[in-house]
Design a protein around this motif. Structure first.
Motif, mmCIF file in Angstrom:
data_model
loop_
_atom_site.group_PDB
_atom_site.id
_atom_site.type_symbol
_atom_site.label_atom_id
_atom_site.label_comp_id
_atom_site.label_asym_id
_atom_site.label_seq_id
_atom_site.Cartn_x
_atom_site.Cartn_y
_atom_site.Cartn_z
ATOM 1 N N THR A 56 0.846 -1.192 0.000
ATOM 2 C CA THR A 56 0.000 0.000 0.000
ATOM 3 C C THR A 56 0.883 1.245 0.000
ATOM 4 O O THR A 56 2.073 1.169 0.316
ATOM 5 C CB THR A 56 -0.910 0.023 1.247
ATOM 6 O OG1 THR A 56 -0.080 0.136 2.413
ATOM 7 C CG2 THR A 56 -1.763 -1.234 1.344
ATOM 8 N N PRO A 57 0.325 2.396 -0.316
ATOM 9 C CA PRO A 57 1.112 3.642 -0.242
ATOM 10 C C PRO A 57 1.643 3.910 1.166
ATOM 11 O O PRO A 57 2.726 4.470 1.315
ATOM 12 C CB PRO A 57 0.116 4.720 -0.670
ATOM 13 C CG PRO A 57 -0.881 4.014 -1.517
ATOM 14 C CD PRO A 57 -0.987 2.630 -0.934
ATOM 15 N N LEU A 61 8.424 2.626 4.732
ATOM 16 C CA LEU A 61 9.729 2.131 4.305
ATOM 17 C C LEU A 61 10.669 3.294 4.015
ATOM 18 O O LEU A 61 11.834 3.288 4.414
ATOM 19 C CB LEU A 61 9.574 1.233 3.078
ATOM 20 C CG LEU A 61 10.852 0.611 2.537
ATOM 21 C CD1 LEU A 61 11.503 -0.284 3.586
ATOM 22 C CD2 LEU A 61 10.556 -0.178 1.287
ATOM 23 N N LEU A 62 10.180 4.314 3.334
ATOM 24 C CA LEU A 62 10.990 5.499 3.046
ATOM 25 C C LEU A 62 11.410 6.195 4.333
ATOM 26 O O LEU A 62 12.572 6.573 4.494
ATOM 27 C CB LEU A 62 10.209 6.466 2.153
ATOM 28 C CG LEU A 62 10.882 7.806 1.866
ATOM 29 C CD1 LEU A 62 12.175 7.595 1.096
ATOM 30 C CD2 LEU A 62 9.960 8.719 1.117
ATOM 31 N N GLU A 63 10.487 6.356 5.263
ATOM 32 C CA GLU A 63 10.815 6.999 6.533
ATOM 33 C C GLU A 63 11.855 6.196 7.302
ATOM 34 O O GLU A 63 12.765 6.750 7.903
ATOM 35 C CB GLU A 63 9.554 7.193 7.360
ATOM 36 C CG GLU A 63 8.629 8.238 6.790
ATOM 37 C CD GLU A 63 7.266 8.261 7.453
ATOM 38 O OE1 GLU A 63 6.972 7.374 8.279
ATOM 39 O OE2 GLU A 63 6.473 9.163 7.131
ATOM 40 N N ARG A 64 11.734 4.878 7.287
ATOM 41 C CA ARG A 64 12.703 4.030 7.967
ATOM 42 C C ARG A 64 14.093 4.202 7.350
ATOM 43 O O ARG A 64 15.087 4.325 8.057
ATOM 44 C CB ARG A 64 12.262 2.574 7.898
ATOM 45 C CG ARG A 64 13.229 1.630 8.569
ATOM 46 C CD ARG A 64 12.750 0.205 8.497
ATOM 47 N NE ARG A 64 13.772 -0.705 8.917
ATOM 48 C CZ ARG A 64 14.036 -1.005 10.168
ATOM 49 N NH1 ARG A 64 13.330 -0.466 11.132
ATOM 50 N NH2 ARG A 64 14.998 -1.848 10.469
ATOM 51 N N LEU A 65 14.165 4.226 6.025
ATOM 52 C CA LEU A 65 15.452 4.412 5.350
ATOM 53 C C LEU A 65 16.061 5.768 5.674
ATOM 54 O O LEU A 65 17.270 5.890 5.861
ATOM 55 C CB LEU A 65 15.281 4.243 3.846
ATOM 56 C CG LEU A 65 14.929 2.832 3.375
ATOM 57 C CD1 LEU A 65 14.612 2.836 1.891
ATOM 58 C CD2 LEU A 65 16.036 1.861 3.702
ATOM 59 N N LEU A 66 15.223 6.788 5.755
ATOM 60 C CA LEU A 66 15.731 8.127 6.092
ATOM 61 C C LEU A 66 16.251 8.187 7.516
ATOM 62 O O LEU A 66 17.270 8.821 7.795
ATOM 63 C CB LEU A 66 14.641 9.168 5.870
ATOM 64 C CG LEU A 66 14.291 9.449 4.415
ATOM 65 C CD1 LEU A 66 13.085 10.373 4.328
ATOM 66 C CD2 LEU A 66 15.467 10.031 3.673
#
Length: 97
Positions: A60-61, A67-72
């Motif tokens: 889902t979005p 996932l993006l927040e975790r990578l950041l």
């Protein structure tokens, strides 16, 4: 979202922030407190995304955003986190609303 930025401010100012940790007086050194705060943010950002040896496929979005927040959060340097904290603190999980 381009970058995660560590901030140290009075707790009531951070009420609109998604990932936060409460700092209280204690005997933990800055480096160890910074790592604890980062782990807390990673847990909040969805530490279970790739657990169990399985590859994570965002469905889902919201999954993509987490996932993006975790990578950041993972990209924030330890020195940047350490420089934002005061000495002799204890890190506690923020209470949910």
């Amino acid at each position: 979202v381009i970058r995660a930025l560590p901030v140290c401010a009075p707790y009531f100012v951070l009420s609109d922030y998604r990932y936060k940790a409460k700092l209280t007086p204690g005997n933990t050194r800055r480096g160890r407190a910074a790592k604890a705060a980062a782990e807390l943010a990673l847990t909040s950002a969805g530490a279970v995304l790739g657990s169990g040896g399985k590859k994570f496929a965002p469905r889902t979005p919201e999954d993509v955003q987490r996932l993006l927040e975790r990578l950041l959060v993972e990209e924030v340097a330890d020195a940047d986190l350490t420089n934002q904290l005061v000495a002799n603190t204890k890190v506690a999980a923020a209470q949910k609303k």
